[in-house]
Design an enzyme around this catalytic site. Structure first.
Site, PDB file in Angstrom:
ATOM      1  N   TYR A  16       0.808  -1.221   0.000  1.00 18.35           N
ATOM      2  CA  TYR A  16       0.000   0.000   0.000  1.00 18.35           C
ATOM      3  C   TYR A  16       0.843   1.273   0.000  1.00 18.35           C
ATOM      4  O   TYR A  16       0.560   2.215   0.734  1.00 18.35           O
ATOM      5  CB  TYR A  16      -0.917   0.017   1.237  1.00 18.35           C
ATOM      6  CG  TYR A  16      -2.026  -1.008   1.160  1.00 18.35           C
ATOM      7  CD1 TYR A  16      -3.080  -0.846   0.269  1.00 18.35           C
ATOM      8  CD2 TYR A  16      -2.013  -2.128   1.982  1.00 18.35           C
ATOM      9  CE1 TYR A  16      -4.084  -1.790   0.195  1.00 18.35           C
ATOM     10  CE2 TYR A  16      -3.030  -3.077   1.907  1.00 18.35           C
ATOM     11  CZ  TYR A  16      -4.060  -2.900   1.014  1.00 18.35           C
ATOM     12  OH  TYR A  16      -5.062  -3.819   0.935  1.00 18.35           O
ATOM     13  N   TYR A 144     -13.232  -5.253   7.141  1.00 18.46           N
ATOM     14  CA  TYR A 144     -12.025  -5.642   6.417  1.00 18.46           C
ATOM     15  C   TYR A 144     -11.793  -7.125   6.655  1.00 18.46           C
ATOM     16  O   TYR A 144     -11.738  -7.581   7.804  1.00 18.46           O
ATOM     17  CB  TYR A 144     -10.798  -4.845   6.894  1.00 18.46           C
ATOM     18  CG  TYR A 144      -9.533  -5.311   6.205  1.00 18.46           C
ATOM     19  CD1 TYR A 144      -9.200  -4.839   4.934  1.00 18.46           C
ATOM     20  CD2 TYR A 144      -8.708  -6.266   6.791  1.00 18.46           C
ATOM     21  CE1 TYR A 144      -8.067  -5.303   4.279  1.00 18.46           C
ATOM     22  CE2 TYR A 144      -7.576  -6.736   6.147  1.00 18.46           C
ATOM     23  CZ  TYR A 144      -7.261  -6.251   4.895  1.00 18.46           C
ATOM     24  OH  TYR A 144      -6.146  -6.726   4.248  1.00 18.46           O
ATOM     25  N   ASP A 238     -14.955 -13.111  12.069  1.00 16.58           N
ATOM     26  CA  ASP A 238     -13.552 -12.969  11.683  1.00 16.58           C
ATOM     27  C   ASP A 238     -12.804 -12.360  12.875  1.00 16.58           C
ATOM     28  O   ASP A 238     -12.843 -11.155  13.093  1.00 16.58           O
ATOM     29  CB  ASP A 238     -13.466 -12.091  10.429  1.00 16.58           C
ATOM     30  CG  ASP A 238     -12.026 -11.886   9.956  1.00 16.58           C
ATOM     31  OD1 ASP A 238     -11.097 -12.314  10.665  1.00 16.58           O
ATOM     32  OD2 ASP A 238     -11.854 -11.287   8.876  1.00 16.58           O
ATOM     33  N   LYS A 267      -3.294 -13.476  12.611  1.00 20.79           N
ATOM     34  CA  LYS A 267      -2.467 -12.452  13.267  1.00 20.79           C
ATOM     35  C   LYS A 267      -1.724 -12.908  14.535  1.00 20.79           C
ATOM     36  O   LYS A 267      -0.571 -13.276  14.433  1.00 20.79           O
ATOM     37  CB  LYS A 267      -3.318 -11.214  13.512  1.00 20.79           C
ATOM     38  CG  LYS A 267      -3.709 -10.562  12.170  1.00 20.79           C
ATOM     39  CD  LYS A 267      -3.722  -9.074  12.221  1.00 20.79           C
ATOM     40  CE  LYS A 267      -3.654  -8.457  10.848  1.00 20.79           C
ATOM     41  NZ  LYS A 267      -4.895  -8.487  10.081  1.00 20.79           N
TER      42      LYS A 267
END
Ligand SMILES: *Cc1c(COP(=O)(O)O)cnc(C)c1O
Length: 418
Positions: A16, A144, A238, A267
């Protein structure tokens, strides 16, 4: 400048980042606890825990030893046809941490892929039961779920990162979170209209992370459970960001007393050591894949699935949750963050300050130059990465009070300067 940096800079492509204007990244040479040592000798206190992964701090000796031992005996072996203890033990432990029924674990190597597997499970379970035409998901604004093509399609479509690809993506139903009477009405109307083509609902429970650290309360999750039940939909939580203590409980959904049909994890799963992800599926869904027909098997299998090094790290990480009081530390951090960030409320440009567990957020009207802002934090010895309209802290759960105070102090000072 080091030789490797100068040469590699001509070849590396950053995430990004506008490469033409991106400043040279800071060369990091060593990490320890909540500290990142730079090549030039500077030491930064880490406010990000490397994108929310390093929940025990960096280089925790217990994880390091477990991974080193695994590296000696077997760094990797394929998961098709061969079994290894780290993965089987990890699956058993993850299932044991979940509410009854959430007991079948599929390992992958990134969060995005774990979400894709969850989506495939929800869709294929219906196909296996002879139900056709239900291959869409209801997802939420500010959500997201990853960067791959399938997961981008369930992210907030307005979000700059993904809007570009609109023509390439599958179309799903994006609703507002049912927070109040008005949004609930819009949500229920969308659900009603699309129910026949939906396989499931996907949400990040309690905190929408990469979409801007937006919080919602537990009542929202109960509404989603009720709606999923009413329309026979698979409810996917999620927990890739929220899992492993980040919101103050091991998993965010525990705070709502709601049991989803699928949970995705990644994560902090390995304590930030190596890439690993897991999709935990309820037995009722899993049973739709059983039978004589080989085509009813779940059609997925990444090469590095259940990598033993990652599984060893994850088992060691779970040991630490058992032997050290991480959740207590998360609650302590919550108090420190409140104390440290509340004073930002009166500062120029600040529109909101919010804290949940070990997540502290200062929302600004607009951040004109996030890279410049980051550099001002670095000048104060703090590794903080503003994005969208927020400056946030998601430190290691082991961070010391004085380290955290330096991070919150840096935020107050920099924002006070305007
Ligand atoms: C980071 C994240 C993902 C994607 O994980 P990757 O490992 O980057 O593919 C998915 N969902 C949530 C909630 C995340 O925070």
């Amino acid at each position: 400048m080091s030789d490797w940096l100068e040469r590699g800079w001509r070849h590396v492509w950053l995430p990004y980042a506008q490469m033409q204007t991106a400043p040279l990244p800071l060369p990091a040479v060593r990490t320890e606890g909540s500290r990142i040592h730079l090549a030039d000798g500077r030491v930064l206190i880490d406010g990000v825990a490397s994108w929310w992964t390093a929940c025990h701090g960096y280089n925790h000796p217990h994880i390091r030893e477990a991974v080193a031992a695994q590296l000696d005996s077997m760094p990797h072996v394929m998961f098709g046809g061969l079994a290894h203890e780290p993965a089987y033990r990890l699956a058993t432990r993850l299932a044991g941490m979940m509410p009854d029924g959430l007991e079948r674990v599929f390992f992958t190597d990134s969060g995005s892929v774990a979400v894709e597997v969850a989506m495939k499970v929800a869709v294929q379970a219906r196909l296996n039961r002879g139900e056709r035409g239900r291959h869409k998901f209801l997802a939420f604004r500010d959500g997201y779920h990853g960067d791959t093509l399938a997961t981008m399609a369930v992210c907030d479509p307005e979000e700059g990162m993904h809007a570009l690809f609109a023509g390439l993506l599958q179309e799903h139903v994006i609703a507002p979170l049912p927070r109040d009477a008005e949004s609930e009405q819009v949500f229920m109307a969308l659900l009603e209209r699309h129910a026949g083509e939906l396989a499931g609902i996907i949400v990040e429970p309690l905190v929408q992370g990469a979409g801007g650290m937006v919080f919602h309360d537990d009542a929202v999750l109960r509404r989603l459970r009720a709606a999923a039940d009413q329309y026979g939909l698979t409810l996917i939580f999620d927990e890739i960001f929220t899992g492993f203590g980040r919101t103050g409980t091991m998993f965010a959904f525990e705070q709502a007393g709601v049991v989803p049909d699928i949970v995705t994890l990644s994560k902090a799963l390995t304590g930030g050591t190596s890439p690993l992800a897991a999709t935990v599926v309820h037995r009722d869904l899993y049973e739709a894949f059983l039978g004589e027909d080989p085509m009813k098997a779940l059609m997925h299998g990444p090469t590095f699935m259940a990598n033993p090094l990652g599984c060893a790290a994850a088992n060691a990480s779970l040991d630490l949750f058992e032997t050290e009081d991480r959740l207590g530390q998360a609650r302590q951090i919550e108090a420190w963050l409140r104390e440290g960030l509340e004073p930002c409320r009166g500062l120029p440009g600040v529109v909101d300050v919010r804290v949940k567990g070990a997540i502290g957020v200062v929302q600004l009207g607009r951040i004109k130059n996030p890279v410049g802002l980051r550099e001002r934090f670095v000048a104060r010895g703090a590794w903080i990465r503003p994005f969208r309209d927020i400056v946030y802290l998601t430190p290691a759960l082991t961070i010391a009070q004085d380290e955290l105070a330096r991070l919150t102090g840096a935020i107050r000072d920099v924002l006070a300067e305007g």
